[in-house]
Design an enzyme around this catalytic site. Structure first.
Site, short mmCIF file in Angstrom:
data_model
loop_
_atom_site.label_atom_id
_atom_site.label_comp_id
_atom_site.label_asym_id
_atom_site.label_seq_id
_atom_site.Cartn_x
_atom_site.Cartn_y
_atom_site.Cartn_z
N HIS A 20 -20.37 15.80 22.10
CA HIS A 20 -20.57 14.35 21.91
C HIS A 20 -19.99 13.53 23.07
CE1 HIS A 20 -16.48 14.24 19.98
NE2 HIS A 20 -16.47 13.02 20.48
N ASP B 47 -19.99 21.32 18.58
CA ASP B 47 -19.67 20.21 19.49
C ASP B 47 -19.01 20.71 20.78
OD1 ASP B 47 -19.38 17.58 20.30
OD2 ASP B 47 -17.59 17.21 19.07
#
Ligand SMILES: *[C@@H]1O[C@H](CO)[C@@H](O)[C@H](O)[C@H]1NC(C)=O
Length: 259
Positions: free
Chosen positions: A72, A118
């Protein structure tokens, strides 16, 4: 009540010393809360990721031209971001280089504000050599490894020092937190929210955590081995809501294939 999830990227911080624009709830981030300043050479593999001279995430230097960070933290084009290594100050010192490519894990996605798988690998356009003390490459936890509940881990970053903070500290900070079992963390957030590609750490009573601006940065064990990168949480340092980290033991083979 559905937890209000906070990615730990400081995506909306404009400039050092300037107020943070009011973030959308999902972007409310955390910096190191309840910690202390780090010393030179203590986290020689940490890097600051910046865009338009603003720090937005941490990262970890793996070799002369490879950084690992959170998926992210990897929404930008390679040509628009920079990496600074070898400085306790995200805005000055050490060495700053450009980025030639950004690769997010193919299974990365965001659902209900939670980032899954992630992790991302950035390749640098200029090599960064190790120095005697301020720049050293990180060692990854072994593929398959999974931190045990109760183990003390230390996370470092330039994130906010309170959940409602508005300016990022320029000096690197750190805090030590115990690993929380995945079952406990799933009880806090919901079983589907915490996968085996994540692990959690924090104190039950709150007060110590990573926060906005720490995303993508390192959490290491007592030997300095990288066991996770900062990913997400409900606010920062709240009681009964651990910080959630991407599990390096799930992605070491993938990272090494690109490093
Ligand atoms: C970090 O560097 C900036 C720019 O040189 C400076 O203004 C700031 O005071 C430094 N922060 C610390 C903690 O030394």
């Amino acid at each position: 009540m559905a937890p209000q999830i906070s990615l730990k990227a400081a995506l909306l911080v404009p400039l050092a010393g300037m107020a943070v624009a009011a973030p959308a709830p999902a972007d409310v981030g955390i910096n190191i809360v309840g910690g202390t300043t780090a010393s030179s050479g203590e986290f020689p593999y940490i890097v600051s990721l910046s865009r338009s001279s603003s720090h937005f995430c941490g990262g970890v230097l793996l070799n002369a031209n490879t950084v690992v960070t959170a998926g992210h933290c990897s929404d930008y084009s390679a040509s628009s971001v920079k990496v600074r290594a070898g400085s306790l100050n995200w805005s000055s010192g050490g060495t700053q280089v450009g980025v030639s490519s950004i690769t997010r894990h193919p299974d990365y996605y965001v659902s209900n504000d939670i980032p899954y798988n992630d992790i991302a690998v950035w390749k640098l356009s200029t090599s960064i050599a190790e120095t005697s003390s301020t720049i050293k490459y990180a060692k990854l936890a072994a593929q398959g490894s999974d931190p045990s509940a109760g183990t003390t881990m230390t996370v470092a970053g330039w994130g906010l020092t309170t959940e409602t903070g508005t300016t990022l500290p320029t000096a690197l900070r750190k805090v030590s937190v115990p690993v929380v079992s995945r079952a406990t963390c799933q009880a806090e957030y919901g079983s589907g929210s915490v996968t085996d590609a994540m692990w959690c750490a924090g104190v039950t009573s709150g007060g110590k955590d990573s926060c906005s601006g720490d995303s993508g940065g390192p959490i290491v064990d007592s030997s300095g081995t990288l066991t996770g990168v900062v990913s997400w949480g409900y606010g920062c340092a709240r009681a009964n809501y651990a910080g959630v980290y991407t599990r390096i033991g799930k992605f070491a083979t993938w990272i090494n294939s690109l490093a």
